[in-house]
Design an enzyme around this catalytic site. Sequence first.
Site, PDB file in Angstrom:
ATOM      1  N   SER A  51     -30.526   8.754  58.111  1.00 25.98           N
ATOM      2  CA  SER A  51     -31.958   9.060  58.007  1.00 25.98           C
ATOM      3  C   SER A  51     -32.507   8.582  56.670  1.00 25.98           C
ATOM      4  O   SER A  51     -33.722   8.520  56.482  1.00 25.98           O
ATOM      5  CB  SER A  51     -32.202  10.562  58.170  1.00 25.98           C
ATOM      6  OG  SER A  51     -31.379  11.309  57.299  1.00 25.98           O
ATOM      7  N   ASP A  95     -22.853   9.295  57.384  1.00 28.99           N
ATOM      8  CA  ASP A  95     -23.042   8.601  58.655  1.00 28.99           C
ATOM      9  C   ASP A  95     -22.434   7.210  58.613  1.00 28.99           C
ATOM     10  O   ASP A  95     -22.593   6.483  57.616  1.00 28.99           O
ATOM     11  CB  ASP A  95     -24.544   8.436  58.949  1.00 28.99           C
ATOM     12  CG  ASP A  95     -25.085   9.545  59.822  1.00 28.99           C
ATOM     13  OD1 ASP A  95     -24.338  10.037  60.686  1.00 28.99           O
ATOM     14  OD2 ASP A  95     -26.259   9.911  59.634  1.00 28.99           O
ATOM     15  N   GLU A 127     -22.452   8.483  66.173  1.00 28.69           N
ATOM     16  CA  GLU A 127     -23.291   8.914  67.297  1.00 28.69           C
ATOM     17  C   GLU A 127     -22.685   8.506  68.638  1.00 28.69           C
ATOM     18  O   GLU A 127     -22.199   7.392  68.782  1.00 28.69           O
ATOM     19  CB  GLU A 127     -24.694   8.300  67.168  1.00 28.69           C
ATOM     20  CG  GLU A 127     -25.442   8.789  65.949  1.00 28.69           C
ATOM     21  CD  GLU A 127     -26.862   8.236  65.852  1.00 28.69           C
ATOM     22  OE1 GLU A 127     -27.303   7.528  66.795  1.00 28.69           O
ATOM     23  OE2 GLU A 127     -27.518   8.501  64.839  1.00 28.69           O
ATOM     24  N   GLU A 194     -28.523  17.208  68.607  1.00 28.95           N
ATOM     25  CA  GLU A 194     -29.899  16.948  68.160  1.00 28.95           C
ATOM     26  C   GLU A 194     -30.838  16.812  69.362  1.00 28.95           C
ATOM     27  O   GLU A 194     -30.512  16.147  70.356  1.00 28.95           O
ATOM     28  CB  GLU A 194     -29.946  15.647  67.327  1.00 28.95           C
ATOM     29  CG  GLU A 194     -31.378  15.286  66.909  1.00 28.95           C
ATOM     30  CD  GLU A 194     -31.461  14.231  65.831  1.00 28.95           C
ATOM     31  OE1 GLU A 194     -30.424  13.707  65.382  1.00 28.95           O
ATOM     32  OE2 GLU A 194     -32.609  13.909  65.434  1.00 28.95           O
TER      33      GLU A 194
HETATM   34  O1  KIV Z   1     -29.124  10.921  59.667  1.00 30.05           O
HETATM   35  C1  KIV Z   1     -29.303  12.140  59.672  1.00 30.05           C
HETATM   36  O2  KIV Z   1     -29.950  12.709  58.784  1.00 30.05           O
HETATM   37  C2  KIV Z   1     -28.753  12.915  60.773  1.00 30.05           C
HETATM   38  C3  KIV Z   1     -29.158  14.338  60.886  1.00 30.05           C
HETATM   39  C4  KIV Z   1     -30.558  14.422  61.355  1.00 30.05           C
HETATM   40  C5  KIV Z   1     -28.251  15.125  61.723  1.00 30.05           C
HETATM   41  O3  KIV Z   1     -28.015  12.411  61.555  1.00 30.05           O
END
Ligand code: KIV
Length: 277
Positions: A51, A95, A127, A194
Site C-alpha cells: 500500500s 509484502d 496475495e 480483506e
Molecule cells: O499493503 C497493505 O497495506 C496491505 C494491508 C491493507 C493488509 O496489504
Amino acid sequence: MADPTRKPVQVTDLVRWKRDGSRFAMLTAYDYTTAALLDRAGVPVLLVGDSLGGTMLGHQLRDGGPDTLPVTLEDMLRHAAAVARGARRALLVADLPFLSYQVGLDQATLAAGRLIKEAGMQAVKLEGGGAMLEVVSHLVERGIPVMGHLGLTPQSVHAMGGLRVQGREPLAAERLLADARGLQGAGAFAVVLEGMPAKLAGEITRAVDIPTIGIGAGLDCDGQVLVVHDMLGLTIGPTAKFVRRFAELGEATVAAAVAFREAVERGEYPDPEHSYA
Ligand code: KIV
C-alpha cells in the site's frame, strides 16, 4: 489481552494468541519514525505493505484509488529496511510486491529471502490462494514464514473489476473458505482477510487454526489491520467505509504548516528563544 511490550514478537505468538482468544492489532508502517512510534505504542505486528504505492509514492488507479501494482521489490526493500531500523519489539512483515512471486518458485524465494536477509523482516505476505499455495509451501519449507492475504487482493484489482468487496456469492465464499484452509495446509502462520462480508470472515476464522487479520472484514477476525495513513487521518482523498480515523493528523499538519508560514511572513519566527546568542 496480548502483551507485546516485553519481548520481541514471534510468528508463533500470533498462533498462541488465537488459541488464547487474545485479539491483536497490526498496522502498516513504511518509514523509521512511524515504525518507532508504533512500536512504542505496543502495536505487536507492523506490515510494510505494498500500500506504500499509494501512501508513500502516490500511485493512483485510473478511478482514483491507491495502486499497488507499480511497487517494485527495490521499493519494498528500502522501506522495509527503514522500518526495521525503527522497530524493536514488533513482528515485522513485508509484502511481496506484484510480479516478485508469481513468475516462479526460485524468483519468489529470492524476493522473500532478500526481504528477510537485506531488510531485516521476519516474515513476508503474499496475495491469493489457488496457484499461490504452492508458493507458500515452497517458502515455508525454506524457513521463510508466510502470511496469506485473501478476499479483496489489491494486486488483482483489474481481475476483480476494481477494489470491490469479495465473497458475496455462495460459490466465491466457498472458494475463499477453501483457500484459507489451503493456506493453513501450506504452512502460512496467519492470513489477512480483506474486504469481505463479516459473516464469511467469521466462518473462516472459526474454520482455521491460524489467526485471521481483518480489514473491512468485521469484528470476528482474530486481529485487525489498518493502513496507518487511514487511521491517522493522513490519507489524501476519500477512504473506505471500514476506516475509522483515530486521529486527524492531516488537518493538524496543514494547521501547523499554515502557522509556520504565517509566523515567518510576519517576522515572528525565529524569536530570541529559538536563536543562538
Ligand atoms: O499493503 C497493505 O497495506 C496491505 C494491508 C491493507 C493488509 O496489504
